[in-house]
Design an enzyme around this catalytic site. Structure first.
Site, short mmCIF file in Angstrom:
data_model
loop_
_atom_site.label_atom_id
_atom_site.label_comp_id
_atom_site.label_asym_id
_atom_site.label_seq_id
_atom_site.Cartn_x
_atom_site.Cartn_y
_atom_site.Cartn_z
N HIS A 265 1.10 -54.04 4.86
CA HIS A 265 0.35 -53.26 3.85
C HIS A 265 -1.08 -53.05 4.36
O HIS A 265 -1.26 -52.51 5.45
CB HIS A 265 0.42 -54.03 2.50
N HIS A 306 6.23 -45.44 6.51
CA HIS A 306 5.74 -45.59 5.14
C HIS A 306 6.93 -45.53 4.20
O HIS A 306 7.89 -44.80 4.44
CB HIS A 306 4.76 -44.46 4.79
N ASP A 363 -3.43 -46.20 8.07
CA ASP A 363 -4.03 -47.28 8.86
C ASP A 363 -4.10 -46.97 10.35
O ASP A 363 -4.73 -47.73 11.10
CB ASP A 363 -3.21 -48.56 8.66
#
Ligand code: SDX
Length: 427
Positions: A265, A306, A363
């Site tokens: 995460h 994702h 990210d």
């Protein structure tokens, strides 16, 4: 919500009539509430097909890579708005008028300081403690300082708590960094913008006036916007679940910070930079792509894939553009950006990634900008937590201000059936 009907047919059981609700955007949902009395549970580990709540805050269309906050696209917000304006939007549902924005910004400014006692929590940690461990502890401790606003049913208490958290997270985050590097904590300054103030508290010293680069402040503000909220992700769902027991909002946000820390995460941004360091050179990319595809190898391409996006994460696109802008304006030539771009190019042309629809997520590029701003890798997830606090508190507030029940999932039990105790001398 418009309503349709569904019938659940199970061998040997009576049919069960279920309602199907249609959203304003996205997929229909089947209300399985009527199963409660039927001795049937739904089974959905990881909640891959489960809507945990009704919400009006954020919508993601994973197939096309669209992200809306209260109906506004992340691309428009990132290019035309600023973080505090997005905070107002997430909390109140509308963009603020000029007067509303002025009051919101000044209220935030007047809550950026933390209680002087809070600094002593830091001193209990080793200097080399991971900043996320420090942030978990310090934010959880905030509930000890605000006995004046603990009635979660009181909208005024919820409002002041939201303002305090949004205002104080940059101060707490910067203190995590200062404590780690052994420099004195810097007090917030009300003459600076939200992101300028954060950079001041991170990199300023009592020895001289802070010189804040407008380029870096703008990049920081954009990073805050891109991480502000994202539907019912793991950490937001954690905040909602903690809040459903009536726990105080500071404890709920601390629970969200803990959930965010995981490398699957919010911890992925730190893991991406560590991965790029490990890959080291473009010549090693093929080897690591092979590792990512090897089921026997636990290695995953961090910053890729994702649960919801099966297309390019729109935040990653904005982040990648910002990378080029920021590095160019700073005259920084970070080999990690070249490596990341090449890694993305090779991965996206590989059948494995194409077939599994694995694209860069938020990210993948964020760490490169954060590094260019001078933020150490260990602080990346702290920045993510700082930014996401408004999303967490908006979802917590949406839940608490509407009828809700304590979250209490059931299970598929496959353990031992009942049996008698065996005394030790007979085992
Ligand atoms: C964030 O939920 C949110 O909205 C989160 C977030 C937010 O803003 O709150 O967007 C922030 O957390 C972004 C994600 C950051 N995490 C990473 O970058 C870590 C690397 N990514 C993976 O761990 C993974 O993609 C997840 C955790 C992000 C998603 O996992 P899922 O949805 O459970 O999907 P999965 O693991 O079942 O993957 C499906 C398949 C699997 O192969 P099969 O078992 O079907 O053969 O794709 C493979 C996985 O092995 N796969 C990867 C991969 N990600 C998934 N293979 C290699 N490298 C990867 N990165």
């Amino acid at each position: 919500m418009t309503e349709k009907k569904a019938i659940l047919k199970v061998d040997g059981r009576e049919d069960i009539a279920l309602s199907v609700y249609s959203p304003s955007l996205g997929q229909d949902v089947v209300d399985v509430g009527p199963l409660t009395g039927s001795q049937l549970f739904t089974f959905d580990p990881g909640f891959t097909s489960t809507a945990s709540c009704e919400s009006k805050i954020t919508y993601i269309d994973g197939e096309v890579g669209k992200l809306l906050h209260r109906g506004y696209s992340i691309e428009e917000l990132a290019s035309q708005s600023d973080y505090l304006e997005v905070c107002f939007l997430l909390l109140h549902g509308e963009l603020p008028s000029a007067e509303e924005k002025e009051l919101f910004v000044s209220t935030i400014k007047n809550h950026t300081m933390v209680h002087e006692q809070l600094q002593f929590f830091y001193r209990g940690f080793r200097r080399d403690a991971h900043p996320m461990a420090v942030m978990c502890g310090v934010v959880g401790a905030l509930s000890a300082f605000y006995h004046d606003s603990t009635d979660i049913k009181n909208p005024k208490h919820r409002e002041i708590t939201a303002m305090r958290l949004i205002a104080k997270m940059p101060t707490i985050a910067a203190m995590c960094y200062k404590y780690a590097v052994g420099q004195p904590f810097m007090y917030p300054r009300n003459d600076l913008s939200y992101s300028e103030n954060f950079l001041h508290m991170m990199f300023g010293t009592p020895c001289e006036e802070s010189k804040i680069s407008p380029t870096l402040a703008k990049a920081m503000d954009r990073i805050f916007i891109l991480h502000a909220d994202h539907e019912q992700n793991a950490s937001t769902s954690t905040v909602r679940l903690a809040g459903s027991s009536g726990a105080n909002p500071f404890a709920c946000i601390a629970a969200g910070i803990s959930a965010l820390w995981g490398p699957a995460h919010g911890g992925a941004n730190e893991a991406v930079l560590n991965m790029l360091d490990e890959i080291g050179d473009v010549s090693n990319i093929e080897k690591y792509i092979a590792k990512a595809k090897d089921k026997q190898d636990p290695f995953k391409l961090m910053g890729f894939g994702h649960r919801v996006y099966k297309n390019y994460d729109p935040r990653a696109s904005v982040m990648r553009e910002s990378c080029h802008e920021v590095l160019k304006e700073l005259g920084v030539n970070d080999p990690k950006l070249e490596l990341a771009l090449k890694l993305e190019e090779i991965a996206l042309s590989d059948p494995y990634f194409k077939e599994k629809k694995l694209f860069p997520n938020v990210d993948f590029y964020s760490g490169i900008i954060l590094s260019a701003i001078g933020i150490p890798t260990s602080m990346f997830t702290v920045i993510f937590a700082l930014s996401r606090t408004v999303g967490w508190i908006a979802h917590w507030n949406e839940m608490i201000s509407n009828p809700y029940k304590i979250g209490r999932p059931r299970q598929l039990y496959t353990g031992a059936t009942e049996r008698s105790f065996i005394p030790a001398d007979k085992r």
